[in-house]
Motif scaffolding. Structure first.
Motif, PDB file in Angstrom:
ATOM      1  N   THR A  17       0.826  -1.367   0.028  1.00 50.93           N
ATOM      2  CA  THR A  17      -0.017   0.151   0.107  1.00 50.93           C
ATOM      3  C   THR A  17       0.763   1.127   0.153  1.00 50.93           C
ATOM      4  O   THR A  17       1.672   1.226   0.636  1.00 50.93           O
ATOM      5  CB  THR A  17      -0.949  -0.039   1.371  1.00 50.93           C
ATOM      6  OG1 THR A  17      -1.623  -1.192   1.193  1.00 50.93           O
ATOM      7  CG2 THR A  17      -1.560   1.289   1.303  1.00 50.93           C
ATOM      8  N   TRP A  19       1.516   4.067   1.397  1.00 50.65           N
ATOM      9  CA  TRP A  19       1.115   5.112   2.606  1.00 50.65           C
ATOM     10  C   TRP A  19       1.389   6.335   2.326  1.00 50.65           C
ATOM     11  O   TRP A  19       1.036   7.120   3.196  1.00 50.65           O
ATOM     12  CB  TRP A  19       1.631   4.197   3.670  1.00 50.65           C
ATOM     13  CG  TRP A  19       1.219   2.962   4.071  1.00 50.65           C
ATOM     14  CD1 TRP A  19       1.811   1.955   3.919  1.00 50.65           C
ATOM     15  CD2 TRP A  19       0.057   2.686   4.684  1.00 50.65           C
ATOM     16  NE1 TRP A  19       1.037   0.752   4.244  1.00 50.65           N
ATOM     17  CE2 TRP A  19      -0.158   1.365   4.772  1.00 50.65           C
ATOM     18  CE3 TRP A  19      -1.204   3.339   4.790  1.00 50.65           C
ATOM     19  CZ2 TRP A  19      -1.477   0.672   5.100  1.00 50.65           C
ATOM     20  CZ3 TRP A  19      -2.436   2.544   5.376  1.00 50.65           C
ATOM     21  CH2 TRP A  19      -2.496   1.341   5.453  1.00 50.65           C
ATOM     22  N   LYS A  21       0.679   8.212  -0.082  1.00 55.19           N
ATOM     23  CA  LYS A  21      -0.430   8.971  -1.076  1.00 55.19           C
ATOM     24  C   LYS A  21      -1.198  10.005  -0.612  1.00 55.19           C
ATOM     25  O   LYS A  21      -1.350  10.930  -1.275  1.00 55.19           O
ATOM     26  CB  LYS A  21      -1.288   7.762  -1.489  1.00 55.19           C
ATOM     27  CG  LYS A  21      -2.352   8.213  -2.905  1.00 55.19           C
ATOM     28  CD  LYS A  21      -1.454   7.589  -4.104  1.00 55.19           C
ATOM     29  CE  LYS A  21      -2.437   7.751  -5.098  1.00 55.19           C
ATOM     30  NZ  LYS A  21      -1.690   7.448  -6.336  1.00 55.19           N
ATOM     31  N   LEU A  22      -1.788   9.891   0.720  1.00 49.79           N
ATOM     32  CA  LEU A  22      -2.622  10.672   1.263  1.00 49.79           C
ATOM     33  C   LEU A  22      -1.929  11.870   2.317  1.00 49.79           C
ATOM     34  O   LEU A  22      -2.530  12.404   3.067  1.00 49.79           O
ATOM     35  CB  LEU A  22      -4.011  10.478   1.692  1.00 49.79           C
ATOM     36  CG  LEU A  22      -4.680   9.512   0.844  1.00 49.79           C
ATOM     37  CD1 LEU A  22      -5.917   9.015   1.506  1.00 49.79           C
ATOM     38  CD2 LEU A  22      -5.357  10.646  -0.253  1.00 49.79           C
ATOM     39  N   SER A  26      -2.781   9.170   5.691  1.00 52.10           N
ATOM     40  CA  SER A  26      -2.363   7.665   5.238  1.00 52.10           C
ATOM     41  C   SER A  26      -1.191   7.348   6.233  1.00 52.10           C
ATOM     42  O   SER A  26      -0.994   6.139   6.680  1.00 52.10           O
ATOM     43  CB  SER A  26      -2.095   7.467   3.840  1.00 52.10           C
ATOM     44  OG  SER A  26      -1.028   8.280   3.445  1.00 52.10           O
ATOM     45  N   LYS A  27      -0.205   8.468   6.458  1.00 55.70           N
ATOM     46  CA  LYS A  27       0.938   8.141   7.414  1.00 55.70           C
ATOM     47  C   LYS A  27       0.364   7.870   8.666  1.00 55.70           C
ATOM     48  O   LYS A  27       0.884   7.083   9.408  1.00 55.70           O
ATOM     49  CB  LYS A  27       1.891   9.164   7.347  1.00 55.70           C
ATOM     50  CG  LYS A  27       2.529   9.098   5.978  1.00 55.70           C
ATOM     51  CD  LYS A  27       3.683  10.326   6.185  1.00 55.70           C
ATOM     52  CE  LYS A  27       4.320  10.359   4.708  1.00 55.70           C
ATOM     53  NZ  LYS A  27       5.354  11.411   4.719  1.00 55.70           N
ATOM     54  N   ILE A  29      -2.438   6.671   9.670  1.00 50.29           N
ATOM     55  CA  ILE A  29      -3.177   5.415   9.468  1.00 50.29           C
ATOM     56  C   ILE A  29      -2.063   4.337   9.785  1.00 50.29           C
ATOM     57  O   ILE A  29      -2.244   3.230  10.417  1.00 50.29           O
ATOM     58  CB  ILE A  29      -4.112   5.297   8.456  1.00 50.29           C
ATOM     59  CG1 ILE A  29      -5.303   6.230   8.642  1.00 50.29           C
ATOM     60  CG2 ILE A  29      -4.802   4.069   8.270  1.00 50.29           C
ATOM     61  CD1 ILE A  29      -6.101   6.428   7.254  1.00 50.29           C
ATOM     62  N   TYR A  30      -1.111   4.366   9.050  1.00 47.31           N
ATOM     63  CA  TYR A  30       0.040   3.665   8.953  1.00 47.31           C
ATOM     64  C   TYR A  30       0.633   3.439  10.489  1.00 47.31           C
ATOM     65  O   TYR A  30       0.864   2.134  10.874  1.00 47.31           O
ATOM     66  CB  TYR A  30       1.089   3.959   7.844  1.00 47.31           C
ATOM     67  CG  TYR A  30       2.256   2.877   8.136  1.00 47.31           C
ATOM     68  CD1 TYR A  30       2.259   1.629   7.386  1.00 47.31           C
ATOM     69  CD2 TYR A  30       3.423   3.293   8.667  1.00 47.31           C
ATOM     70  CE1 TYR A  30       3.399   0.672   7.602  1.00 47.31           C
ATOM     71  CE2 TYR A  30       4.524   2.579   8.570  1.00 47.31           C
ATOM     72  CZ  TYR A  30       4.476   1.344   8.005  1.00 47.31           C
ATOM     73  OH  TYR A  30       5.472   0.314   7.967  1.00 47.31           O
TER      74      TYR A  30
END
Length: 80
Positions: A17, A19, A21-22, A26-27, A29-30
């Protein structure tokens, strides 16, 4: 090979994935997922398969069509 440049070693890190991208979302969430599920699990996680599963999309579209058809048949039989 011997003159292999280590900066092209893409097998390490975010594998399945993207991570980044957003950005911050997204970081984050990771990071949270890495804390809860473990870093290795998050590296192997493929979020894309949850959103782009053609068989699941086909199932929901066909279920929606079936419900609409049954609703139409019920309505026609009730009116007539």
């Amino acid at each position: 090979p011997t003159p292999y440049d280590k900066k092209y070693k893409y097998q390490e890190g975010y594998r399945h994935t993207n991570w980044d991208k957003l950005g911050y979302i997204s970081k984050s969430i990771y990071s949270v997922g890495g804390f809860v599920l473990g870093k290795q699990t998050m590296d192997l996680l493929c979020v894309r398969m949850w959103f782009i599963d053609p068989y699941e999309i086909q199932f929901y579209v066909s279920a929606l069509i079936a419900v609409l058809l049954l609703f139409g048949i019920f309505r026609i039989s009730k009116a007539g």
